[in-house]
Design an enzyme around this catalytic site. Sequence first.
Site, PDB file in Angstrom:
ATOM      1  N   ARG A  64       0.938  -1.065   0.452  1.00 28.86           N
ATOM      2  CA  ARG A  64       0.031  -0.335   0.201  1.00 28.86           C
ATOM      3  C   ARG A  64       0.522   1.769  -0.477  1.00 28.86           C
ATOM      4  O   ARG A  64       0.540   2.612   0.083  1.00 28.86           O
ATOM      5  CB  ARG A  64      -0.880  -0.232   0.849  1.00 28.86           C
ATOM      6  CG  ARG A  64      -1.875  -1.396   1.276  1.00 28.86           C
ATOM      7  CD  ARG A  64      -2.974  -1.004   0.257  1.00 28.86           C
ATOM      8  NE  ARG A  64      -3.964  -1.966   0.702  1.00 28.86           N
ATOM      9  CZ  ARG A  64      -4.377  -2.893  -0.815  1.00 28.86           C
ATOM     10  NH1 ARG A  64      -4.391  -2.810  -1.561  1.00 28.86           N
ATOM     11  NH2 ARG A  64      -5.410  -3.445   0.093  1.00 28.86           N
ATOM     12  N   ASN A  94      -0.689  -2.073  -7.409  1.00 29.71           N
ATOM     13  CA  ASN A  94      -1.528  -0.937  -8.107  1.00 29.71           C
ATOM     14  C   ASN A  94      -2.192  -0.114  -6.473  1.00 29.71           C
ATOM     15  O   ASN A  94      -2.801   0.221  -5.847  1.00 29.71           O
ATOM     16  CB  ASN A  94      -3.218  -1.991  -7.753  1.00 29.71           C
ATOM     17  CG  ASN A  94      -3.442  -3.145  -6.657  1.00 29.71           C
ATOM     18  OD1 ASN A  94      -2.116  -3.319  -6.076  1.00 29.71           O
ATOM     19  ND2 ASN A  94      -4.488  -3.654  -6.060  1.00 29.71           N
ATOM     20  N   ASP A 304      -1.063 -12.988  -1.152  1.00 24.42           N
ATOM     21  CA  ASP A 304      -1.939 -11.639  -1.577  1.00 24.42           C
ATOM     22  C   ASP A 304      -2.569 -10.724  -0.857  1.00 24.42           C
ATOM     23  O   ASP A 304      -3.307 -10.647  -0.683  1.00 24.42           O
ATOM     24  CB  ASP A 304      -3.521 -12.069  -2.172  1.00 24.42           C
ATOM     25  CG  ASP A 304      -3.976 -11.153  -3.301  1.00 24.42           C
ATOM     26  OD1 ASP A 304      -3.578 -10.318  -2.988  1.00 24.42           O
ATOM     27  OD2 ASP A 304      -5.157 -11.624  -3.500  1.00 24.42           O
ATOM     28  N   HIS A 308      -6.920  -3.778   4.726  1.00 25.59           N
ATOM     29  CA  HIS A 308      -7.965  -2.738   4.499  1.00 25.59           C
ATOM     30  C   HIS A 308      -8.954  -2.599   5.953  1.00 25.59           C
ATOM     31  O   HIS A 308      -8.285  -3.376   6.434  1.00 25.59           O
ATOM     32  CB  HIS A 308      -9.282  -3.166   3.668  1.00 25.59           C
ATOM     33  CG  HIS A 308      -9.171  -3.073   2.174  1.00 25.59           C
ATOM     34  ND1 HIS A 308      -8.856  -2.320   1.245  1.00 25.59           N
ATOM     35  CD2 HIS A 308      -8.524  -3.861   0.694  1.00 25.59           C
ATOM     36  CE1 HIS A 308      -8.296  -2.168   0.211  1.00 25.59           C
ATOM     37  NE2 HIS A 308      -8.952  -4.107  -0.403  1.00 25.59           N
TER      38      HIS A 308
HETATM   39  O1  DOR Z   1      -9.275  -8.680  -3.091  1.00 21.67           O
HETATM   40  C1  DOR Z   1      -8.206  -7.602  -3.836  1.00 21.67           C
HETATM   41  N1  DOR Z   1      -7.594  -7.470  -3.155  1.00 21.67           N
HETATM   42  N2  DOR Z   1      -7.804  -8.843  -4.587  1.00 21.67           N
HETATM   43  C2  DOR Z   1      -7.063  -7.616  -5.679  1.00 21.67           C
HETATM   44  O2  DOR Z   1      -6.694  -8.253  -7.017  1.00 21.67           O
HETATM   45  C3  DOR Z   1      -6.331  -6.617  -5.232  1.00 21.67           C
HETATM   46  C4  DOR Z   1      -6.213  -6.811  -3.666  1.00 21.67           C
HETATM   47  C5  DOR Z   1      -6.319  -5.720  -2.968  1.00 21.67           C
HETATM   48  O3  DOR Z   1      -5.098  -4.691  -3.586  1.00 21.67           O
HETATM   49  O4  DOR Z   1      -6.662  -4.899  -2.222  1.00 21.67           O
END
Ligand code: DOR
Length: 456
Positions: A64, A94, A304, A308
């Site tokens: 992040r 991202n 992954d 959040h």
């Molecule tokens: O659930 C997800 N969260 N899948 C993703 O591909 C991106 C990720 C995120 O960056 O929060």
Amino acid sequence: MPFELLIRNGICMTPAGPARVDIGVRTGRIAAIGDLAVRSADEVFDATGLHVLPGVIDSQVHFREPGAPHKEDFDSGTRGAILGGVTAAFDMPNTRPLTIDRETFADKLDRAQGRAWCDYAFFIGGCAANADRLAELERLPGCAGIKVFMGSSTGDLLAADDATLSRILQAGVRRVTVHAEDEARLQSRRAIVERSGDVGDHPRWRDVETALRATRRILVLAARARRPLHVLHVTTAEEMALLARHKHIATVEVLPQHLTLAAPDCYRALGTLAQMNPPIRDLPHQQALWQALAAGVVDTLGSDHAPHTLAEKALAYPASPSGMPGVQTLLPLMLDHVTRGRLSLARLVELTSAGPARVFGVAGKGALAIGFDADFSIVDLNARCTLRSDDMATRAGWTPFDGRTVCGWPMATVIRGRVVMRDGEVLGPASGAPVRFRSPDGEHGLHEIIGAGFRT
Ligand code: DOR
């Protein structure tokens, strides 16, 4: 000459199998393996009763930074990594701004320097705006490769149409890493969840066909471009059957979440905390992932890690964001599966060390072998511990596995010969370094290892 570090009496997961041997470390690398009882060392680590694994490489995390430091940053994210026995992590593009050019990539390297607790590499996002420059960008030192989002998830990174995907696949040579969900189908089905507002419908919106269609498309495009792929977080039986027929093109990742949780129970128990993309599906799909893992179709296990905050997750679905933290729970969850007999420890090592090293062309990591970086995840297969949100280093402050007792626990993390975590204590300073990658040009390019110089 004394060793800097001597790991004694552990069961070491060597390429030849588990062996009760000692490991001697010099200049951050494995210098000797065998009976080293009579040798002296500056520091001796007694690993009696423990297993010594090659360092776990988590090849999919979202730390992040920059853009959302309230969810995570390099300090907190990599702290979680070493507490969970992870020695290197590959961070996704991202972020805000997106990691899609030299400047944003260099900025990440600057930010990680002196603040990262584990070794690291960064993906560069592939999109229409940079497709023509990817061949040079993928060669930047510290770059794990190109990442493509075919369907929208968290953030603005997207390459949805065949023309853009083909341009990306035609630029450069390294394996392209893909999030395979079909954007057009996602948009056309979004009304399902807008209407119901029920997170239990998440796998109905982002259904099997959404994933399968994207995986099928990218395989065709990659075959045409003669470009190898790495398909991330595969969730369906149908994709596994397809990917098993395309191992010459694509390597495959699965996640502990998809191997451990199942719909509909996870949505009932966890609500939007179980919301992620691609979604957690029902048991028959979970079983197909385990079968593919046992059959050798799967190459890597990543977390992954996608933190959040609880406040963000409390928004009414589908406004709630997708993703869950995982870098600190990857190894404990998988060790628990090992101790329950669902996979062997040797297979786990393949998926978390040798696999990522092979798939991404990592130089000098991924095996307990002489000359390799002295990266170790030292674990106790008999330790029963309970995962707790309070113990998570993530800024998000929670884990979907809160309250779950596992058997198997990371007791120490060693990176390039330095013990950076022991018995849950982080030992400073933060001295993570960029991961080095073998030249994609093969033998002719050996002088050109993509990394912070050719360490001798
Ligand atoms: O659930 C997800 N969260 N899948 C993703 O591909 C991106 C990720 C995120 O960056 O929060």
